[in-house]
Design a protein around this motif. Structure first.
Motif, mmCIF file in Angstrom:
data_model
loop_
_atom_site.group_PDB
_atom_site.id
_atom_site.type_symbol
_atom_site.label_atom_id
_atom_site.label_comp_id
_atom_site.label_asym_id
_atom_site.label_seq_id
_atom_site.Cartn_x
_atom_site.Cartn_y
_atom_site.Cartn_z
ATOM 1 N N ALA A 1 0.840 -1.195 0.000
ATOM 2 C CA ALA A 1 0.000 0.000 0.000
ATOM 3 C C ALA A 1 0.879 1.250 0.000
ATOM 4 O O ALA A 1 2.021 1.236 0.481
ATOM 5 N N LYS A 2 0.331 2.321 -0.556
ATOM 6 C CA LYS A 2 1.040 3.597 -0.563
ATOM 7 C C LYS A 2 0.830 4.274 0.788
ATOM 8 O O LYS A 2 -0.214 4.847 1.062
ATOM 9 N N VAL A 3 1.840 4.185 1.619
ATOM 10 C CA VAL A 3 1.751 4.699 2.986
ATOM 11 C C VAL A 3 2.379 6.085 3.057
ATOM 12 O O VAL A 3 3.541 6.255 2.672
ATOM 13 N N PRO A 4 1.647 7.107 3.514
ATOM 14 C CA PRO A 4 2.212 8.447 3.654
ATOM 15 C C PRO A 4 3.449 8.447 4.552
ATOM 16 O O PRO A 4 3.556 7.652 5.491
ATOM 17 N N GLU A 5 4.356 9.344 4.266
ATOM 18 C CA GLU A 5 5.618 9.384 5.004
ATOM 19 C C GLU A 5 5.412 9.627 6.490
ATOM 20 O O GLU A 5 6.136 9.068 7.334
ATOM 21 N N GLU A 6 4.383 10.445 6.838
ATOM 22 C CA GLU A 6 4.170 10.732 8.261
ATOM 23 C C GLU A 6 3.720 9.507 9.045
ATOM 24 O O GLU A 6 3.913 9.442 10.262
ATOM 25 N N TRP A 7 3.124 8.541 8.334
ATOM 26 C CA TRP A 7 2.735 7.316 9.035
ATOM 27 C C TRP A 7 3.960 6.527 9.482
ATOM 28 O O TRP A 7 3.922 5.847 10.504
#
Length: 358
Positions: A330-336
């Motif tokens: 999945a494309k996980v945002p960097e802040e996650w």
């Protein structure tokens, strides 16, 4: 000589019938009396020592805390794909561990053994009053003994074996009573020795009419409904509630079929863009029409705390989920990726503490 042989055979018959009555009626009654309350005692002892078993919400929170502390992907996967089986396994493990460590089980069984043997002996004595000499049929007195024990001792007696002619014999009642009391004393010693040993936990459980793991599960099971989008369980504890609400919705990428889960965007955005079973775009109000029994509402877009737990898990095991489901990560945002375990746990506890209970 013939008289001696006759009396010997009668005495032997008396002993055999007394042994049969002890093994077929008295012992099953004794064991039932001993084990009947033990399941609930075990449940109450576990609940007094572990807050997690006080309510469905407390149990679910403890499971999620345990999962993140163990940091084991296989456990997370089992929880997500087999939620009920996962809870059953955890409860079973707790009961087994408790029984292997508890020192009260032997004490409880010995205490109940002393109580029921006393009740049986008292019922035998009461039944023997006014009865002496040669009896043409012992069965009526044995039936009276059972009735006395049930009435005076508040005991459920196993009486089915008395049906039939086996216990209808001619014998001297005082000889029969003496044999019965001797066998009762021997049975008590045997059971006391058996209880003092450390049997397998599974052996103990099979004797309990009320299974503690089943009772615990029924008390912490909670609502069976799940979010129709991400399968997060309903956390409302009020019985008979008609509107279901999950506390921690899950992002896309944690379930085998993406169409049945939320996207990695904010909950509000995912609701407005989610697809129904026919591939048609639906809006927020349409979702309420599709799922009228589920409370599906947008979260405060400025609040990230309720989402931190599952965002941390997905970022932590993104590659593992992709491997198991045979698809791209999945494309996980960097802040996650920056969410720490401590922040995830804090968000979990805050959400369960502040979330609705009814």
């Amino acid at each position: 000589m013939a008289e001696f042989t006759y009396q010997f055979r009668k005495r032997d018959q008396c002993q055999r019938v007394a042994e049969a009555f002890t093994s077929m009626v008295i012992k099953p009654t004794v064991l039932d009396y001993i084990h009947r309350p033990l399941g609930m005692r075990i449940v109450k002892e576990i609940q007094s020592q572990a807050h997690r078993f006080q309510s469905p919400r407390a149990f679910h929170q403890s499971l999620l805390e345990e999962l993140i502390e163990e940091d084991n992907f296989e456990n997370f996967l089992e929880y997500l794909l087999s939620h009920e089986n996962f809870k059953v396994r955890k409860i079973q493990e707790k009961v087994m561990a408790h029984l292997s460590e508890s020192t009260n089980l032997n004490k409880w069984r010995q205490q109940r053994l002393g109580e029921i043997v006393g009740k049986v002996a008292a019922a035998v004595s009461e039944t023997a009053e006014g009865s002496s000499g040669v009896l043409s049929d012992t069965k009526p007195l044995l039936e009276r003994f059972c009735l006395t024990l049930e009435r005076e001792g508040d005991v459920d007696v196993t009486r089915a074996p008395l049906n039939g002619p086996y216990f209808s014999i001619t014998t001297k009642w005082d000889h029969f009573i003496t044999s019965l009391l001797e066998l009762l004393a021997a049975m008590r010693l045997d059971l006391a020795e058996e209880f003092s040993q450390n049997p397998e936990t599974t052996q103990i459980l099979k004797y309990l009419p009320l299974q503690p793991q089943e009772s615990l599960f029924s008390q912490v099971r909670g609502c069976d409904q799940q979010c129709p989008l991400c399968r997060a369980p309903c956390e409302l504890e009020e019985k008979g509630h008609e509107l279901h609400k999950a506390l921690l919705h899950r992002p896309k990428g944690m379930l085998p079929h993406d169409a049945g889960s939320l996207s990695c965007m904010s909950f509000h955005e995912s609701i407005s863009q989610d697809m129904n079973a026919h591939g048609m775009s639906v809006a927020v109000m349409d979702l309420h029409c599709l799922y009228p029994d589920c409370s599906i509402s947008s979260e405060d877009p400025n609040s990230q705390m309720p989402k931190a737990y599952w965002r941390y898990v997905l970022a932590r095991f993104n590659a593992s989920f992709a491997t198991v489901y045979e698809r791209e990560p999945a494309k996980v945002p960097e802040e996650w990726e920056k969410i720490t375990k401590e922040e995830a746990l804090y968000s979990l506890r805050e959400n369960f503490f502040n979330g609705p209970h009814k």
